[in-house]
Every structure is written in structure tokens, then in C-alpha cells.
Design a protein around this motif. Structure first.
Motif, PDB file in Angstrom:
ATOM      1  N   SER A   1       0.827  -1.207   0.000  1.00 45.76           N
ATOM      2  CA  SER A   1       0.000   0.000   0.000  1.00 45.76           C
ATOM      3  C   SER A   1       0.861   1.257   0.000  1.00 45.76           C
ATOM      4  O   SER A   1       0.548   2.245  -0.681  1.00 45.76           O
ATOM      5  CB  SER A   1      -0.941   0.001   1.203  1.00 45.76           C
ATOM      6  OG  SER A   1      -1.843  -1.082   1.130  1.00 45.76           O
TER       7      SER A   1
ATOM      8  N   SER B   1     -13.529   3.711   3.218  1.00 45.99           N
ATOM      9  CA  SER B   1     -12.187   4.159   2.848  1.00 45.99           C
ATOM     10  C   SER B   1     -11.471   3.106   2.018  1.00 45.99           C
ATOM     11  O   SER B   1     -10.683   3.419   1.132  1.00 45.99           O
ATOM     12  CB  SER B   1     -11.351   4.448   4.105  1.00 45.99           C
ATOM     13  OG  SER B   1     -11.957   5.426   4.901  1.00 45.99           O
ATOM     14  N   LEU B   2     -11.772   1.853   2.355  1.00 45.88           N
ATOM     15  CA  LEU B   2     -11.065   0.716   1.769  1.00 45.88           C
ATOM     16  C   LEU B   2     -12.021  -0.462   1.711  1.00 45.88           C
ATOM     17  O   LEU B   2     -12.796  -0.691   2.630  1.00 45.88           O
ATOM     18  CB  LEU B   2      -9.851   0.377   2.647  1.00 45.88           C
ATOM     19  CG  LEU B   2      -9.118  -0.945   2.436  1.00 45.88           C
ATOM     20  CD1 LEU B   2      -8.486  -1.013   1.054  1.00 45.88           C
ATOM     21  CD2 LEU B   2      -8.051  -1.127   3.506  1.00 45.88           C
TER      22      LEU B   2
ATOM     23  N   SER C   1     -12.096  -4.760   0.629  1.00 46.63           N
ATOM     24  CA  SER C   1     -11.230  -5.897   0.353  1.00 46.63           C
ATOM     25  C   SER C   1     -12.076  -7.166   0.313  1.00 46.63           C
ATOM     26  O   SER C   1     -13.301  -7.119   0.478  1.00 46.63           O
ATOM     27  CB  SER C   1     -10.112  -6.000   1.392  1.00 46.63           C
ATOM     28  OG  SER C   1      -9.100  -6.873   0.953  1.00 46.63           O
TER      29      SER C   1
ATOM     30  N   TYR D   1      -7.054  -5.051  -2.567  1.00 50.46           N
ATOM     31  CA  TYR D   1      -7.637  -3.891  -1.905  1.00 50.46           C
ATOM     32  C   TYR D   1      -8.161  -2.893  -2.933  1.00 50.46           C
ATOM     33  O   TYR D   1      -7.594  -2.744  -4.011  1.00 50.46           O
ATOM     34  CB  TYR D   1      -6.588  -3.161  -1.059  1.00 50.46           C
ATOM     35  CG  TYR D   1      -5.880  -3.991  -0.027  1.00 50.46           C
ATOM     36  CD1 TYR D   1      -6.438  -4.178   1.233  1.00 50.46           C
ATOM     37  CD2 TYR D   1      -4.642  -4.565  -0.297  1.00 50.46           C
ATOM     38  CE1 TYR D   1      -5.780  -4.924   2.202  1.00 50.46           C
ATOM     39  CE2 TYR D   1      -3.973  -5.316   0.665  1.00 50.46           C
ATOM     40  CZ  TYR D   1      -4.543  -5.486   1.906  1.00 50.46           C
ATOM     41  OH  TYR D   1      -3.899  -6.232   2.859  1.00 50.46           O
TER      42      TYR D   1
ATOM     43  N   PHE E   1      -9.059   1.239  -2.791  1.00 55.12           N
ATOM     44  CA  PHE E   1      -8.938   2.421  -1.939  1.00 55.12           C
ATOM     45  C   PHE E   1      -9.566   3.637  -2.606  1.00 55.12           C
ATOM     46  O   PHE E   1      -9.506   3.778  -3.830  1.00 55.12           O
ATOM     47  CB  PHE E   1      -7.463   2.834  -1.734  1.00 55.12           C
ATOM     48  CG  PHE E   1      -6.514   1.756  -1.360  1.00 55.12           C
ATOM     49  CD1 PHE E   1      -6.161   1.555  -0.033  1.00 55.12           C
ATOM     50  CD2 PHE E   1      -5.901   0.970  -2.325  1.00 55.12           C
ATOM     51  CE1 PHE E   1      -5.230   0.596   0.318  1.00 55.12           C
ATOM     52  CE2 PHE E   1      -4.969   0.004  -1.984  1.00 55.12           C
ATOM     53  CZ  PHE E   1      -4.638  -0.185  -0.657  1.00 55.12           C
ATOM     54  N   ARG E   2     -10.094   4.531  -1.801  1.00 54.88           N
ATOM     55  CA  ARG E   2     -10.232   5.902  -2.273  1.00 54.88           C
ATOM     56  C   ARG E   2      -8.824   6.502  -2.268  1.00 54.88           C
ATOM     57  O   ARG E   2      -8.049   6.282  -1.325  1.00 54.88           O
ATOM     58  CB  ARG E   2     -11.147   6.712  -1.364  1.00 54.88           C
ATOM     59  CG  ARG E   2     -12.598   6.251  -1.409  1.00 54.88           C
ATOM     60  CD  ARG E   2     -13.539   7.233  -0.741  1.00 54.88           C
ATOM     61  NE  ARG E   2     -14.865   6.658  -0.655  1.00 54.88           N
ATOM     62  CZ  ARG E   2     -15.746   6.625  -1.651  1.00 54.88           C
ATOM     63  NH1 ARG E   2     -15.432   7.180  -2.812  1.00 54.88           N
ATOM     64  NH2 ARG E   2     -16.925   6.066  -1.496  1.00 54.88           N
TER      65      ARG E   2
ATOM     66  N   LEU F   1      -5.821   6.357   0.660  1.00 54.28           N
ATOM     67  CA  LEU F   1      -4.536   5.699   0.424  1.00 54.28           C
ATOM     68  C   LEU F   1      -3.379   6.644   0.737  1.00 54.28           C
ATOM     69  O   LEU F   1      -2.404   6.251   1.396  1.00 54.28           O
ATOM     70  CB  LEU F   1      -4.468   5.225  -1.029  1.00 54.28           C
ATOM     71  CG  LEU F   1      -3.142   4.636  -1.494  1.00 54.28           C
ATOM     72  CD1 LEU F   1      -2.771   3.396  -0.692  1.00 54.28           C
ATOM     73  CD2 LEU F   1      -3.211   4.293  -2.988  1.00 54.28           C
TER      74      LEU F   1
ATOM     75  N   CYS G   1      -3.296  -3.802   6.641  1.00 50.68           N
ATOM     76  CA  CYS G   1      -4.624  -3.189   6.768  1.00 50.68           C
ATOM     77  C   CYS G   1      -5.016  -2.965   8.221  1.00 50.68           C
ATOM     78  O   CYS G   1      -5.960  -2.208   8.498  1.00 50.68           O
ATOM     79  CB  CYS G   1      -5.678  -4.011   6.042  1.00 50.68           C
ATOM     80  SG  CYS G   1      -5.636  -5.762   6.376  1.00 50.68           S
TER      81      CYS G   1
ATOM     82  N   TYR H   1      -5.180   0.732   9.073  1.00 48.59           N
ATOM     83  CA  TYR H   1      -6.441   1.449   8.853  1.00 48.59           C
ATOM     84  C   TYR H   1      -7.329   1.376  10.088  1.00 48.59           C
ATOM     85  O   TYR H   1      -7.905   2.373  10.528  1.00 48.59           O
ATOM     86  CB  TYR H   1      -7.178   0.838   7.658  1.00 48.59           C
ATOM     87  CG  TYR H   1      -6.680   1.297   6.324  1.00 48.59           C
ATOM     88  CD1 TYR H   1      -7.244   2.398   5.685  1.00 48.59           C
ATOM     89  CD2 TYR H   1      -5.648   0.636   5.687  1.00 48.59           C
ATOM     90  CE1 TYR H   1      -6.793   2.820   4.452  1.00 48.59           C
ATOM     91  CE2 TYR H   1      -5.188   1.050   4.450  1.00 48.59           C
ATOM     92  CZ  TYR H   1      -5.768   2.150   3.832  1.00 48.59           C
ATOM     93  OH  TYR H   1      -5.304   2.564   2.615  1.00 48.59           O
TER      94      TYR H   1
ATOM     95  N   ILE I   1     -13.109  -0.533   6.781  1.00 50.08           N
ATOM     96  CA  ILE I   1     -12.760  -1.460   5.704  1.00 50.08           C
ATOM     97  C   ILE I   1     -13.966  -2.354   5.428  1.00 50.08           C
ATOM     98  O   ILE I   1     -14.383  -3.129   6.289  1.00 50.08           O
ATOM     99  CB  ILE I   1     -11.548  -2.327   6.066  1.00 50.08           C
ATOM    100  CG1 ILE I   1     -10.352  -1.465   6.442  1.00 50.08           C
ATOM    101  CG2 ILE I   1     -11.201  -3.265   4.906  1.00 50.08           C
ATOM    102  CD1 ILE I   1      -9.131  -2.262   6.900  1.00 50.08           C
TER     103      ILE I   1
END
Length: 242
Positions: free
Chosen positions: A76, A122-123, A125, A179, A181-182, A186, A205, A208, A215
Motif C-alpha cells: 500500500s 475508505s477501503l 477488500s 484492496y 482504496f479511495r 490511500l 490493513c 487502517y 474497511i
């Protein structure tokens, strides 16, 4: 909404150095992954982010797009450097050692953001159910537990949840390291200091979660071959009939 895919790729993998340059049929692992991602036609652009001139040249010589980065602890962080000056909204991180990732899980990740009108995610997965005890106990399989809205509560290499009450019907899930991400999340991630939980588990992760970011976990049924060892490479070659 501009959506791109970035494949973080380092040459010196700890368990299998040089694995991304191993041959899979008539192409290397990293080129196979890159071309398979391009052929999904889901992304406005696809890049490989690497600190290796060998991998950079491999992608460039096969007509792909590669970005040189510095050395990083996590994929990341590497992607954050790569996309800093690339205009985009959503960044999908596809692992370089996952050459057989299918279309449907990627579509699911993209849809999660398109349906997130309040921008709570935000994320996002992927997770897949584990059924074999050996797989559940294997510390190489990162396990994830979620709340009732499928937001991650925690990730661990240990068995979570601990099955103390035998009458409870518990499902176990493996985190698949793909993943979405926005971009702003990120870039924020890459500026955050690693905390003891992430350092202890070596699961990026967790950072985060430690900083209060959400997430979204999406269940998939795809089972592929992540290439972490020479034995995994043999399995991948068997899949393509080599």
C-alpha cells in the motif's frame, strides 16, 4: 469516477526471491498478472509499481505501464507513492503474485464504491470462507472478523474468533489481499505511523483499523493460487496445463 489498478511488485520476496520473474507458460508471473488485469477491461489504466529495474523493464518490454518507486515496507505504501501524481478516484491493488484473479471479485469491489453514496468506505477488500482446520490454523492465512454490516473488526494470523463455546456455529474467513482504496484514504494511509499491532502481525490493513478507518469486506467464492513458494508455482503451472 476514474478507476485504476496498480500491481505492487518487488523482486526480493522473503519466501521466494525472484518469484515474479519465474515463467508461467511462455510469460513471467508478473506479466501474466498484468495482462490478465488489463484484459478485464474494468480499469481506465493499469500500472505495475516496483523498485526493481528487472521488473520495470519486463513490463515495459511487454508493452505495459510501470512506475519506479523507492523501497517500502508494504504494498500500500508503494502504491501510494506510485499514484501520488496520477489523477484517479479509486485505486485497486492487485497482488503481483495472484495471476489468476477473476473478473467477478474486481467487479464486486468497484460496485461497493459506486453504491457508497455517503462515502463511508475508505477501503474495500475480499474474504473467502475457510473450511479445513489446517487452513484455519495456518498463520500464512490472514483471518478476518467483521461486524453485521461486513466492516472489518480485526485481522490476525492467529485463529479468530477463538472457538471456546462448541455449540456456537462459527465461520472462518481468509483475507484475500486485493484492496480497493479511495485515493485520498490511500495517501493518508501512507503518512500514518505504523503501530504495534500492525508491526506484530505484519498485516498492513490493521493500520487502517488502528486509525479508525472503515474497511468493507466482500465475500467471494473464487479460489486461486497465490504464488508464495516454489510449490505454489508448481500448482499454478498445473492449472495452465504446463
Amino acid at each position: 469516477m476514474k478507476i485504476i489498478a496498480v500491481i505492487p511488485a518487488r523482486y526480493e520476496a522473503s519466501r521466494f526471491p525472484g518469484k515474479l520473474m519465474q515463467m508461467l507458460g511462455d510469460k513471467t508471473v508478473i506479466t501474466t498478472t498484468y495482462q490478465n488485469v488489463v484484459e478485464t477491461h474494468l480499469f481506465d489504466e493499469v500500472f505495475v509499481a516496483t523498485d526493481s529495474e528487472i521488473i520495470f523493464n519486463e513490463i515495459a518490454e511487454n508493452g505495459g505501464k510501470a512506475v519506479m518507486t523507492g523501497q517500502h515496507e508494504t504494498g500500500s505504501d508503494r502504491i501510494a507513492e506510485a499514484v501520488k501524481n496520477i489523477a484517479c478516484d479509486i485505486v485497486i491493488n492487485v497482488q503481483g503474485d495472484e495471476p489468476f484473479l477473476k473478473l467477478e471479485p474486481l467487479q464486486q469491489l468497484i460496485l461497493a464504491f459506486k453504491e457508497d453514496s455517503k462515502k463511508e468506505i475508505s477501503l474495500a477488500s475480499l474474504k473467502i470462507k475457510l473450511n479445513e482446520k489446517e487452513e484455519i490454523k495456518n498463520p500464512n492465512n490472514v483471518k478476518v472478523i467483521t461486524d453485521n454490516q461486513d466492516f472489518a473488526l480485526y485481522f490476525s494470523r492467529s485463529v479468530i474468533p477463538y472457538h471456546r463455546e462448541n455449540s456456537a456455529n462459527i465461520d472462518y474467513y481468509k483475507h484475500i489481499g486485493v484492496y480497493a482504496f479511495r485515493k485520498d484514504a490511500l495517501l493518508k494511509f501512507s503518512q500514518l505511523e505504523m503501530k504495534p499491532l500492525e508491526i506484530s502481525e505484519k498485516i498492513e490493513c490493521i493500520r487502517y483499523l488502528e486509525y479508525g478507518m472503515k474497511i468493507k469486506m466482500i465475500e467471494t467464492y473464487f479460489v486461486g493460487v497465490g504464488i508464495d513458494t516454489p510449490e505454489d508455482l508448481d500448482k499454478a503451472r498445473q492449472l495452465i496445463g504446463e
